[in-house]
Scaffold this active site. Structure first.
Site, mmCIF file in Angstrom:
data_model
loop_
_atom_site.group_PDB
_atom_site.id
_atom_site.type_symbol
_atom_site.label_atom_id
_atom_site.label_comp_id
_atom_site.label_asym_id
_atom_site.label_seq_id
_atom_site.Cartn_x
_atom_site.Cartn_y
_atom_site.Cartn_z
ATOM 1 N N ARG A 1 -39.869 -32.964 -14.966
ATOM 2 C CA ARG A 1 -39.185 -32.389 -15.842
ATOM 3 C C ARG A 1 -39.630 -30.849 -16.205
ATOM 4 N NH1 ARG A 1 -39.492 -33.310 -20.811
ATOM 5 N NH2 ARG A 1 -40.403 -35.681 -20.061
ATOM 6 N N TYR B 1 -14.106 -23.252 -19.632
ATOM 7 C CA TYR B 1 -13.433 -24.509 -18.541
ATOM 8 C C TYR B 1 -13.678 -26.031 -19.216
ATOM 9 C CZ TYR B 1 -15.542 -28.345 -15.529
ATOM 10 O OH TYR B 1 -15.881 -28.911 -15.089
ATOM 11 N N ASP C 1 -20.486 -16.383 -17.817
ATOM 12 C CA ASP C 1 -19.841 -17.938 -17.116
ATOM 13 C C ASP C 1 -19.248 -16.778 -15.949
ATOM 14 O OD1 ASP C 1 -19.595 -20.108 -15.163
ATOM 15 O OD2 ASP C 1 -18.573 -21.593 -16.724
ATOM 16 N N LYS D 1 -20.485 -25.497 -7.633
ATOM 17 C CA LYS D 1 -19.259 -24.445 -6.553
ATOM 18 C C LYS D 1 -20.066 -23.306 -5.617
ATOM 19 C CE LYS D 1 -17.218 -26.383 -9.620
ATOM 20 N NZ LYS D 1 -17.097 -26.065 -11.740
HETATM 21 C C1 LIG Z 1 -17.158 -26.303 -12.456
HETATM 22 C C2 LIG Z 1 -17.280 -25.388 -13.878
HETATM 23 C C3 LIG Z 1 -18.353 -25.278 -15.139
HETATM 24 C C4 LIG Z 1 -19.267 -26.930 -14.885
HETATM 25 O O1 LIG Z 1 -19.896 -27.205 -13.940
HETATM 26 P P1 LIG Z 1 -20.423 -28.598 -13.622
HETATM 27 O O2 LIG Z 1 -21.160 -28.308 -12.265
HETATM 28 O O3 LIG Z 1 -18.678 -29.248 -13.182
HETATM 29 O O4 LIG Z 1 -21.473 -29.583 -14.613
HETATM 30 C C5 LIG Z 1 -18.752 -24.814 -15.840
HETATM 31 N N1 LIG Z 1 -17.767 -23.535 -15.836
HETATM 32 C C6 LIG Z 1 -17.274 -23.610 -14.749
HETATM 33 C C7 LIG Z 1 -16.157 -22.139 -14.490
HETATM 34 C C8 LIG Z 1 -16.520 -24.372 -13.456
HETATM 35 O O5 LIG Z 1 -16.050 -24.154 -12.291
#
Ligand SMILES: *Cc1c(COP(=O)(O)O)cnc(C)c1O
Length: 393
Positions: free
Chosen positions: A58, A111, A182, A207
């Protein structure tokens, strides 16, 4: 690893050296929860931070270190932290930066789970949030107060793929306000926010970073001092860590980041052109189209428009459902950035339970379709969309 190598080389080699003991070329999956000390004294020194070394997964793991070094190298930041989901990265960052009485300015279009974290949970902890439309930077200036500590945005952002000028955002924030971007939709292959002075870069590594639709993960990239403060607080104590096996999948995914992004972008440009010319389609939102209102800004800060787009059908809910139910290749699923082409119709799927009025105010119209173009042969993707669209034209 030589720092001067170009990006495409670094996606393959950064953060990874053959194992000095066995010669294994690939970074091993260190599937171990804990690490052995030589002596009680060494245990003491490790916990006191006087001696580098692993203690407990962790708090860090060698497979994870390789991924973190790779991601910091690719984003051009001092440091990176890998976590168990994109939302763990978002929450560990904002909760690590903010305390009761602070103010955060966030983009209106975020998001979904980031939006609910900011709009529902942060106020519960007495953190003030202002949501502003960030494609006009004057809105950000107007929202700054004495207690503003963080500006948070996504660019491009769903659903209309609006862009935020990163260089100007960083200018407005100055020295005292921390900027967080992000960068999930772009990956460091197409956009490096740190080059424009952004402090912290977040990814849902689920992603494009992983890229194969097989892992949920998140990454925070940024300056050493801030990231160390997260390691000592929110990362360690909330514990949203990444598993060693998932870390390995991301290391593996990153090796092909550049080739995937190249194919995906090439495919997406062709798909966007096709959609713009189809009679069943009203508008296409994609920063790679010359009629995108921020095309010039995109050219300035992005190396390519990426693989995510949205389009508005001339029809509504029924036409949207009919299109999705007619598709053979494009996969009906949320998420994005996979090797597979993924498509979703928010009004009948993700936002099905959201009241119509709330849906509209979030920019989700009845005929809006989201598409994340994959690496398949683009002619097959277009043929599939064409046969579906022809049924509703
Ligand atoms: C999918 C997504 C998230 C969240 O990510 P997870 O891996 O599903 O927790 C945050 N920001 C954006 C732009 C996303 O597409």
């Amino acid at each position: 690893m030589k720092k001067e190598w170009n990006f495409n080389t670094r996606t393959v080699h950064a953060g990874e050296d053959p194992c000095p003991q066995t010669g294994a070329l690939r970074v091993p999956i260190y599937q171990s929860s804990t690490f052995v000390f030589d002596s009680a004294e060494q245990g003491g020194r490790r916990f006191a931070g006087e001696e580098p070394g692993y203690i407990y997964t962790r708090l860090g793991n060698p497979t994870q270190t390789a991924l973190e070094e790779k991601m910091a190298n690719l984003e051009g930041t001092d440091s990176a932290i890998a976590l168990g989901s994109g939302m763990a990265a978002v929450s560990s960052t904002v909760m690590g930066l903010l305390e009761a009485g602070d103010h955060i300015i966030a983009s209106k279009t975020l998001y979904g789970c980031t939006f609910s974290l900011f709009s529902e949970l942060l106020p519960k902890w007495n953190i003030e949030v202002s949501f502003v439309e960030m494609s006009d930077l004057n809105n950000i200036k107007a929202a700054i107060k004495d207690n503003t500590k963080v500006i948070y945005t996504e660019t491009p952002s769903n659903p209309t793929m609006n862009l935020v000028d990163l260089a100007e955002l960083s200018d407005i924030a100055g020295e005292d306000i921390i900027t967080v971007v992000d960068n999930t939709f772009m990956s460091p292959c197409l956009q490096k926010p740190a080059e424009f002075g952004i402090d912290i870069i977040i990814h849902s590594a689920t992603k494009f970073i992983g890229g194969h639709g097989d892992t949920i993960a998140g990454i925070i990239c940024g300056p050493e001092d801030l990231l160390n403060s997260f390691r000592e607080t929110t990362v360690k104590d909330f514990g949203g860590i990444i598993a060693p096996f998932d870390t390995f999948l991301l290391l593996r995914g990153l090796k092909t980041l550049s080739v995937r992004m190249e194919r995906i972008t090439k495919n997406a440009k062709k798909v966007a052109e096709f959609l713009s010319n189809h009679p069943a389609v009203d508008t296409v939102y994609y920063p790679g189209l010359k009629d995108h209102p921020q095309y010039e800004l995109g050219e300035k800060q992005m190396k390519g428009p990426g693989g995510v787009m949205a389009f508005e059908l001339k029809g509504g809910i029924e036409e949207g459902k009919k299109l999705l139910n007619s598709l053979d290749l494009c996969i009906l699923a949320v998420s994005l950035g996979d090797v597979d082409t993924l498509i979703q119709h928010p009004a009948s799927m993700t936002h099905y339970v959201v009241p119509e009025e709330d849906r509209r105010s979030a920019g989700i119209t009845d005929g809006l379709i989201r598409l994340s173009v994959g690496i398949e042969d683009v002619n097959d993707i277009i043929d599939d969309l064409e046969q579906g669209l022809n049924k509703i034209k």
